[in-house]
Design a protein around this motif. Structure first.
Motif, short mmCIF file in Angstrom:
data_model
loop_
_atom_site.label_atom_id
_atom_site.label_comp_id
_atom_site.label_asym_id
_atom_site.label_seq_id
_atom_site.Cartn_x
_atom_site.Cartn_y
_atom_site.Cartn_z
N ALA A 1 22.32 99.30 -14.42
CA ALA A 1 22.50 97.86 -14.97
C ALA A 1 21.56 97.72 -16.52
O ALA A 1 20.92 98.16 -16.73
N ILE A 2 22.39 97.08 -17.14
CA ILE A 2 21.71 96.50 -18.61
C ILE A 2 20.29 95.83 -18.20
O ILE A 2 20.32 94.74 -17.29
N PRO A 3 19.28 96.18 -18.61
CA PRO A 3 17.75 95.75 -18.25
C PRO A 3 17.91 94.37 -19.03
O PRO A 3 18.58 94.10 -20.08
N THR A 4 17.14 93.33 -18.43
CA THR A 4 16.96 91.97 -19.10
C THR A 4 15.43 92.01 -19.19
O THR A 4 14.63 92.40 -18.11
N ALA A 5 14.91 91.00 -19.99
CA ALA A 5 13.54 90.62 -19.90
C ALA A 5 13.50 88.93 -20.34
O ALA A 5 14.31 88.53 -21.37
N LEU A 6 12.71 88.36 -19.44
CA LEU A 6 12.66 86.88 -19.55
C LEU A 6 11.10 86.72 -19.87
O LEU A 6 10.36 86.89 -18.92
N LEU A 7 10.93 85.89 -21.00
CA LEU A 7 9.60 85.67 -21.26
C LEU A 7 9.24 84.19 -20.77
O LEU A 7 10.00 83.23 -21.26
N THR A 8 7.99 83.88 -20.12
CA THR A 8 7.61 82.66 -19.85
C THR A 8 6.03 82.61 -20.09
O THR A 8 5.55 83.76 -20.38
N GLY A 9 5.62 81.46 -19.65
CA GLY A 9 3.97 81.46 -19.68
C GLY A 9 3.61 80.23 -20.80
O GLY A 9 2.45 80.50 -21.33
N THR B 1 14.20 93.29 -15.21
CA THR B 1 15.18 93.97 -14.50
C THR B 1 15.58 95.43 -15.18
O THR B 1 15.13 95.48 -16.28
N GLY B 2 16.01 96.23 -14.39
CA GLY B 2 16.03 97.84 -14.87
C GLY B 2 15.35 98.69 -13.96
O GLY B 2 14.62 98.31 -12.90
N VAL B 3 15.29 99.53 -14.75
CA VAL B 3 14.34 100.69 -14.29
C VAL B 3 13.17 101.24 -15.31
O VAL B 3 13.42 101.42 -16.46
N SER C 1 -2.38 77.44 -32.21
CA SER C 1 -1.23 77.32 -31.38
C SER C 1 0.00 78.16 -31.83
O SER C 1 0.14 78.51 -33.15
N ASN C 2 0.71 78.98 -30.95
CA ASN C 2 1.72 80.09 -31.17
C ASN C 2 2.71 79.75 -30.25
O ASN C 2 2.70 79.36 -29.25
N VAL C 3 3.72 80.16 -30.97
CA VAL C 3 5.07 80.53 -29.84
C VAL C 3 5.43 81.90 -30.05
O VAL C 3 5.64 82.68 -31.00
N TYR C 4 5.54 82.68 -28.60
CA TYR C 4 5.93 83.95 -28.56
C TYR C 4 7.21 84.15 -28.17
O TYR C 4 7.82 83.24 -27.23
N SER C 5 8.10 85.35 -28.52
CA SER C 5 9.41 85.37 -28.20
C SER C 5 9.72 86.71 -28.22
O SER C 5 9.06 87.57 -28.53
N LEU C 6 10.78 87.18 -27.59
CA LEU C 6 11.31 88.64 -27.15
C LEU C 6 12.22 88.97 -28.36
O LEU C 6 13.25 88.23 -28.61
N VAL C 7 11.99 90.43 -28.83
CA VAL C 7 12.93 90.67 -29.93
C VAL C 7 13.77 91.77 -29.18
O VAL C 7 14.98 91.63 -29.31
N SER C 8 13.33 92.61 -28.27
CA SER C 8 14.10 93.57 -27.67
C SER C 8 13.37 94.17 -26.28
O SER C 8 12.17 93.98 -26.33
N VAL C 9 14.17 94.70 -25.40
CA VAL C 9 13.84 95.57 -24.22
C VAL C 9 14.74 96.85 -24.02
O VAL C 9 15.84 96.57 -24.39
N SER C 10 14.02 97.69 -23.64
CA SER C 10 15.15 98.95 -23.10
C SER C 10 14.21 99.50 -21.80
O SER C 10 12.80 99.46 -22.14
N ASP C 11 14.95 100.00 -20.94
CA ASP C 11 14.34 100.54 -19.88
C ASP C 11 14.16 102.15 -20.05
O ASP C 11 14.73 102.68 -21.05
N ALA C 12 14.24 102.68 -18.91
CA ALA C 12 14.16 104.09 -18.92
C ALA C 12 15.61 104.81 -19.35
O ALA C 12 15.73 106.02 -19.85
N HIS C 13 16.65 103.93 -19.23
CA HIS C 13 18.00 104.55 -19.68
C HIS C 13 18.56 103.75 -20.70
O HIS C 13 19.39 104.19 -21.61
N CYS C 14 18.57 102.27 -20.72
CA CYS C 14 19.29 101.36 -21.48
C CYS C 14 18.74 100.46 -22.32
O CYS C 14 17.61 100.14 -22.06
N ASP C 15 19.27 100.10 -23.56
CA ASP C 15 18.84 98.79 -24.04
C ASP C 15 19.17 97.66 -23.47
O ASP C 15 20.45 97.66 -22.80
#
Length: 843
Positions: free
Chosen positions: A527-535, A552-554, A587-601
């Motif tokens: 499955a295509i991995p996903t990343a959700l940033l919170t906090g 999600t992903g491996v 004060s700062n805003v953090y965001s995700l640029v990319s994620v890849s797991d053991a197999h996939c972007d």
């Protein structure tokens, strides 16, 4: 009284002398005659003449009359000893007979030379005294007394920081010295570790000369709040403080808690097959919740022990436990487990060979991967030599099925055929057996090695199966995509070539007796991995918070995130959620640029806003003394932070529009205020001490004696160097004590001018005109109880008595005798007397 005996015929007249004046008495009829005299000082009286009714006579005799003055007492004072346990009384004795002074009611000593000062033996504080002062003559005994004298204690343990200190482990912990400590000469200053939160000693745990203590498992328990108090008092004889000392001083202590260092250890299953999960069991000590770090990944929110940490490695992985934190403390640990991932053995190069008589056949294939030391083929109808299986002879026109595995229990791969007819020539070639990892909707396209043999009715096609040669999908290209209806991610599938009769659709009839299936190529769809940033969080400057990434992903996952400044930061996560501790300065805003797991972007979403609050700041600190009370107040301005929620602790004062003004504080008493706001990023401490001194000064008066006569007015020079505070007045007093005490006040005036007052001022007595300064008592006079009351030693004033004169002498003489006329005078000679003789003035 003096007795005079006469001879002759009365009445008699006498003349006598008192050393200053000759006095005549006439008409004396009693014999003996009692002469009453009342001299002011010791006087010798001598007869100087006698007459009876007829003639002058002879005389003799003198009498000494000794005049004793009564004792007087002045300068009554008492002085406490440095330990405030006793006091001594002193006063000055004058007049009377110094050689026979005595004091009853108090024991003590009288100085042998002038001034004669009595000093009592020490008297316990809290008791009074009463003493009578006299001499052997007993003329005018004087009494001094005081119902109670209380010596103020100087022992002061000061103040301690009352902010809770939490210590991980056994210490030692230094909580900081007390401020504002004062001791008397008998005092010890020690620090007590005890169980009471207030300013009294609870159960004593330990005593030290320093505010530093360690955890003692014999007398203490982890997690219990103890208190370190500054204590001042007398030595109890054993090096500790006598807790019954009436001047004992104990500060409210610094709260101190010791926490046990948490521990963590790890164990669990060490062998899995590809795609399988296993639990690593983490055993913990300490107080929940816990947080551990495994392979750099923080695992938080652990509330129970043991805790199962689930992992599903793709390859053999060493999991290292490096740290543990509980509710209070953190510790470095070192424990690890190796989880070995065993790949399943894969059959390839399948060969079916008929014997020379075509009445039987053998099946052979190579086995690669897995654990070559324990390959297994079920049924065990054959031999395995150097990774090649060769079956025993199987009768013609039968099928075969062999399950290939090893001793690690991973799912077996089946090599099978329903029927082998040695008359059949159909043969399917093999696929390249390198595993394919396919992401999302990508196409799995393995490499077909060829080598197929087709009879006249055969076709070549390909099937996707789960290792059991049961088709999930078939086609003529050998290329397949993931179908969520019939497939699951992360499972190993196989793509194999098939040769057999055409089923009418262009692919192989699976019931063909000459069906041949080649060795398959393993493929895993991911499955295509996903990343959700919170906090989103609000923190204080200098603090930190965790932002969370749900994955999600491996794993492991490679993540790139960015902050508001646009800086890209790369991290690796081994589990989900992955927590990243951030400590922004603003004060700062953090965001995700990319994620890849053991197999996939993969794809990313979400952001986290971290708001940084600064604590309020304190500026313009000032201390202002009140001269009327010698107390002071502290004021300061609060800036920054949240102005709507400023707070000051303790709240002993007023806070208005960001300005705090304390209630009055006694001079030399330390203060400590803690400033914060609703964000809780403080507190900021404001502390110090102020000494308020009196500015009241009555100045100095002239020291030259003013000599006056009765009825005149004394005019002294005004005081020089006078200093008054805002509540003060300056008044002049006429009093009878020299030096810096007033004694008896006879009169007051706004100017240094006092008339002679008959019946009040006594001629010949030295009085004093002093300036006094202090608060108005409401009547226009200075309040003697004003703590800043001041008096200038006075200008001496003497009102001399007016001189008097009386005429004395014989009124009857014998013929031929001379008459003596005498003048009896009072005052201080020499005198000038004017009198008349037969009306003629003579001086």
């Amino acid at each position: 009284a003096l007795t005079i005996d006469f001879t002759g015929v009365g009445p008699w007249s006498i003349t006598y002398d008192n050393g200053d004046t000759t006095i005549t008495l006439n008409g004396i009829t009693s014999n003996p005659f009692i002469l009453d005299v009342s001299p002011d000082t010791t006087t010798t009286y001598c007869l100087t003449g006698v007459n009876d009714v007829n003639c002058p006579g002879t005389f003799s005799g003198c009498a000494d009359v000794t005049v004793h003055t009564g004792v007087t007492v002045s300068n009554l004072q008492w002085q406490c000893n440095p330990t405030a346990t006793h006091y001594t009384v002193t006063f000055t004795i004058s007049g009377g007979d110094p050689a026979s002074y005595f004091v009853t009611g108090l024991t003590g000593t009288i100085s042998p030379t002038p001034p004669y000062v009595f000093t009592s033996d020490p008297i316990p504080t809290g008791t009074g005294f009463s003493a009578t002062i006299d001499d052997a003559n007993g003329c005018t005994p004087r009494t001094v007394s005081q119902a109670e004298v209380i010596c103020p204690c100087v022992s002061d343990a000061g103040s301690m920081n009352t902010t809770l200190i939490e210590e991980c482990g056994d210490g030692p912990v230094n909580v900081g010295d007390a401020t504002g400590v004062s001791t008397d000469p008998d005092d010890l200053h020690l620090y007590y570790l005890h169980t009471n939160s207030g300013s009294s000693i609870g159960t004593v745990v330990a005593i030290s000369t320093m505010p530093e203590f360690s955890f003692d498992p014999a007398t203490m328990t982890y997690g219990t709040t103890y208190y370190v108090s500054s204590v001042v008092g007398n030595d109890d004889g054993n090096g500790a403080i006598d807790l019954t000392d009436p001047c004992l001083s104990v500060t409210a202590g610094t709260p101190l808690v010791f926490y046990e260092i948490p521990t963590a250890s790890m164990s669990g299953t060490t062998e899995v097959c590809p795609g399988e999960a296993t639990d690593l069991v983490i055993t913990l000590t300490g107080d929940s919740p816990w947080e551990v770090v495994i392979n750099g990944q923080t695992v938080s929110g652990i509330n129970n022990t043991p805790f199962n940490y689930s992992v599903s490695p793709l390859a053999t992985t060493v999991y290292e436990l490096t740290s543990v934190s509980d509710e209070h403390c953190s510790a470095v640990v070192s424990d690890f487990d190796t989880v070995s991932v065993h790949d399943a053995p894969v059959p390839s190069n399948l060969m079916v060979a008929c014997n020379s008589t075509n009445d039987g056949f053998t099946v052979s294939f190579d086995i690669t991967g897995g654990d070559s030391t324990c390959y297994q083929v079920v049924p065990a109808n054959g031999t395995i030599t150097n990774g090649q299986f060769v079956s025993n002879v199987i009768p013609d026109l039968q099928g075969y099925s062999f399950a290939v595995s090893d001793c690690h229990g991973c799912p077996a791969i089946v090599v099978s055929d329903t029927l082998v007819d040695c008359a059949c020539t159909s043969f399917a070639g093999d696929m390249e057996t390198t595993q394919l990892d396919i992401c999302g909707s990508d196409v799995a396209a393995p490499n077909y090695l060829g080598g197929e043999v087709l009879d006249g009715n055969d076709v070549l096609c390909f099937m996707l199966h789960a290792g059991d040669n049961v088709p999930i999908a078939t086609n003529s290209t050998g290329q397949f995509v993931f179908n969520p209806v019939t497939m699951v991610h992360e499972q190993t599938y196989y793509i194999s070539a098939m040769v057999g009769n055409d089923d009418g659709s262009g692919c192989v009839d699976m019931t063909d007796d000459c069906l041949s299936i080649g060795a398959g190529a393993p493929v895993v769809f991911h499955a295509i991995p996903t990343a959700l940033l919170t906090g989103d969080a609000t923190i204080c400057a200098g603090g930190g918070t965790d932002i969370s990434i749900e994955l999600t992903g491996v794993g492991p996952w490679d993540i790139v995130y960015t902050n508001a400044a646009g800086t890209n930061i790369s991290v690796t996560a081994n589990s989900s959620p992955h927590l990243i501790n951030v400590t922004p300065t603003n004060s700062n805003v953090y965001s995700l640029v990319s994620v890849s797991d053991a197999h996939c972007d993969g794809t990313v979403s979400g952001n986290a806003t971290v708001t940084v609050n600064n604590p309020p700041q304190v500026v313009n600190v000032s201390e202002a003394c009140d001269q009327a009370t010698l107390m002071y107040s502290v004021s300061f301005d609060i800036v920054g932070g949240d102005a709507t929620s400023y707070s000051v602790t303790p709240a002993n004062g007023t806070l208005l529009n960001g300005t705090f003004t304390s209630d009055p504080i006694a001079s030399n008493t330390p203060y400590s205020f803690f400033v914060d706001d609703a964000n809780g990023c403080g507190p900021v401490e404001v502390s110090g001490v102020e000494e308020c001194s009196c500015v009241t000064d009555a100045g100095t008066m002239g020291g030259t004696v003013i000599l006056l006569c009765e009825g005149e007015t004394a005019n002294a020079q005004p005081a020089n160097g006078v200093s008054l505070d805002g509540d003060d007045i300056l008044v002049y007093v006429l009093h009878d004590n020299s030096g810096a005490t007033l004694g008896n006040v006879l009169a007051t005036n706004t100017s240094p001018s006092f008339p002679y007052m008959p019946g009040v001022t006594i001629p010949g007595v030295t009085y004093y005109i002093s300036a006094v300064a202090g608060n108005d008592d409401g009547t226009g006079n200075v309040d003697p109880n004003d703590i800043c009351f001041d008096m200038a030693p006075g200008t001496p004033v003497v009102f001399n008595p007016l001189p008097t004169v009386s005429l004395t002498g014989n009124t009857t003489i014998c013929e031929g005798e001379n008459a003596q006329v005498g003048f009896s005078m009072t005052g201080t000679g020499p005198f000038t007397v004017t009198f008349t003789i037969n009306g003629t003035p003579t001086t």
